[in-house]
Motif scaffolding. Sequence first.
Motif, short mmCIF file in Angstrom:
data_model
loop_
_atom_site.label_atom_id
_atom_site.label_comp_id
_atom_site.label_asym_id
_atom_site.label_seq_id
_atom_site.Cartn_x
_atom_site.Cartn_y
_atom_site.Cartn_z
N ALA A 180 0.84 -1.19 0.00
CA ALA A 180 0.00 0.00 0.00
C ALA A 180 0.88 1.25 0.00
CB ALA A 180 -0.92 -0.01 1.21
N LEU A 182 3.97 1.49 -1.04
CA LEU A 182 4.66 1.61 -2.33
C LEU A 182 3.76 2.22 -3.40
CD1 LEU A 182 6.66 -1.71 -2.81
CD2 LEU A 182 7.56 0.61 -2.72
N LEU A 183 2.46 2.01 -3.28
CA LEU A 183 1.55 2.52 -4.30
C LEU A 183 1.04 3.92 -3.97
CD1 LEU A 183 -0.44 -0.72 -5.16
CD2 LEU A 183 1.43 0.33 -6.42
N GLY A 184 1.54 4.49 -2.89
CA GLY A 184 1.21 5.88 -2.60
C GLY A 184 0.19 6.09 -1.51
N PRO B 74 8.70 6.44 -0.37
CA PRO B 74 8.35 5.63 -1.55
C PRO B 74 7.28 6.26 -2.43
CG PRO B 74 8.50 4.22 0.39
CD PRO B 74 8.68 5.63 0.87
N ASP B 75 6.27 6.87 -1.81
CA ASP B 75 5.21 7.45 -2.64
C ASP B 75 5.71 8.66 -3.42
OD1 ASP B 75 5.07 8.42 0.24
OD2 ASP B 75 3.85 9.95 -0.74
N LEU B 78 7.64 7.25 -6.32
CA LEU B 78 6.65 6.74 -7.27
C LEU B 78 6.10 7.86 -8.14
CD1 LEU B 78 4.80 4.26 -8.06
CD2 LEU B 78 3.14 5.23 -6.48
N PHE B 92 -2.59 -7.34 -3.34
CA PHE B 92 -3.55 -7.41 -2.24
C PHE B 92 -4.36 -8.68 -2.45
CE2 PHE B 92 -2.55 -3.01 -3.27
CZ PHE B 92 -1.86 -2.69 -2.10
#
Lengths: 292, 242
Positions: A180, A182-184, B74-75, B78, B92
């Motif tokens: 989660a 890592l995906l922002g 990290p975000d 990204l 998930f």
Amino acid sequence: MADILQTLILGLALGGVFALMGSGLSLVFGVMRIVNLAHPVMIIAGAYVAYWGFKLYGIDPLVMLPVAIVILAVIGILLYKLVFEREARSAKYSEMTVLLTFAVAMIVEGALGGLFTNTQRVTSPAYATDAIFIGDVFIPTGQLYAGILSLVIIAGLALFLKYSRFGYAIRATTQNREAAELLGVNVSMVALVSFAIGIGLAGAAGSLVSFVFSFFPAKHWEWIAVLMSLVVLGGMGSLLGTVVASFLLSVIAAFVGTYIGATWSTMTFFLALFLILLVRPQGLFGEKPELA
Amino acid sequence: MSELLHVSNVTAGYGDGPAILDGAELTVEPGKVHCIIGPNGAGKSTLLKAICGMLKVRKGDVLYRGESLKGLRPDQVLRKGICFVPQERALFPKMTVRENMRMGGFSLPDTSNLEKRIDEIEERFPILKERRDQHAGTMSGGQQQTLAMARTMILKPDIVMLDEPSLGLAPKIVQEMFDIMRMMAAEGITILLVEQNALMGLKNSDWGVVLDLGKTLFSGPAKDVLQDPRIQDLYLGGSKAA
Ligand SMILES: Nc1ncnc2c1ncn2[C@@H]1O[C@H](COP(=O)(O)OP(=O)(O)O)[C@@H](O)[C@H]1O
Ligand SMILES: [Mg+2]
């Protein structure tokens, strides 16, 4: 036959309330991996909000319910900021939070006792002592209202989790926190909001419980085991599991109460908790615990 | 030589622990497939984690288009256009395939085109379209890896970092994963691949980087690295392998 149907109905009506009592605990566990031992005492706090609203101003507990949600959610935010935010970054987090939530439970119990004494209370709107008869069986109106409203609130929570952007973030964090992030997803924000929602749900449950059961500050100790058995049987962190487990155990407890004896009714939950942990620790809907 | 990403002399580790990377060097050129090889425990995954912001860079620097990524979360990395697919694939398990795809677009500031974008990607990966309503955790390893890679394309990233996409997959499926990777590269996505399986990795790459004990030993065109006697002995099981 009428006895069996009667027992079933009483079990189902309480099942809904138990489901709501357990849902906040389950949500917080799912997102934060916290077994919040202070959850039941928050339900008691919510019950006091409804109780005093009715006692002092004659406000119906169903009307006090949103008020209790807001008050408890704010307490949740403060608690998170004061106690859990720092812990959330620590690796020993899970072990620490067991002690922390235990301490919070004791403190809140003490505060409630100091403020409101240890007298047994129950909110008593007219419908709380009423009943609806269908042929031979009766449904206590208070339990019926509480059960239905609980399910409505849980359904709202489920829809929020399933369809809203924030719901996606909560589910993602529950299932795979690192992914989660890592995906922002801002996982600290998700933890804060989930905790606030979880404690808010305790407030909602408390308002309903206030006219279904009599309560006093120390009553939460009894509920810890009850709620633990629900979320463990459901699979820690699974909302659907918690609901199914609540109805299942509540109905079983009703039958035990009718046919074996009222004192054994509560024992059902303790015994169930023990058996589940032995036989299927991941519960009905949970993942197998990782042994790595 | 134009470079997109430059890792210079990076030191990094976990928490307060010892430095796992010490002297990692890497140059990433746009549009190419780069393969980092090295023995188990060399620090390959650690290097990708340091680039994407999951680990703190203690010394040295990571420059992306000339700008330092040091200290970013990290975000934030990204949002600069660098996607990371970790070894564990970052799915998930109890969300459907489609929901996993939506999560891939979570960082988009404007999600009004997200569903259309997912539809486009599903057209190119029929298996994901077929399984869209199935929980990701119930799919095979190859399908999960496909989902993890396809999901990055939602963001139209500049760089995709893949950590051992072949891990735990049957040889035939492994080639499929490399084919997807090549297809992404053909669209202009720069690839940074980490592979334990050095032979397969290098054969599907343009550029090879050899990492051991947290340090870059050697780098060059993939076919040169494949031929290099040092590499042959160390990681490719003797000179017969190529
Ligand atoms: N989460 C972690 N915490 C502490 N040490 C780690 C962690 N992950 C990996 N390491 C250590 O870092 C070293 C390099 O690991 P890694 O980067 O995963 O190697 P590779 O991907 O090349 O196989 C190993 O010695 C490993 O034990
Ligand atoms: Mg690795």
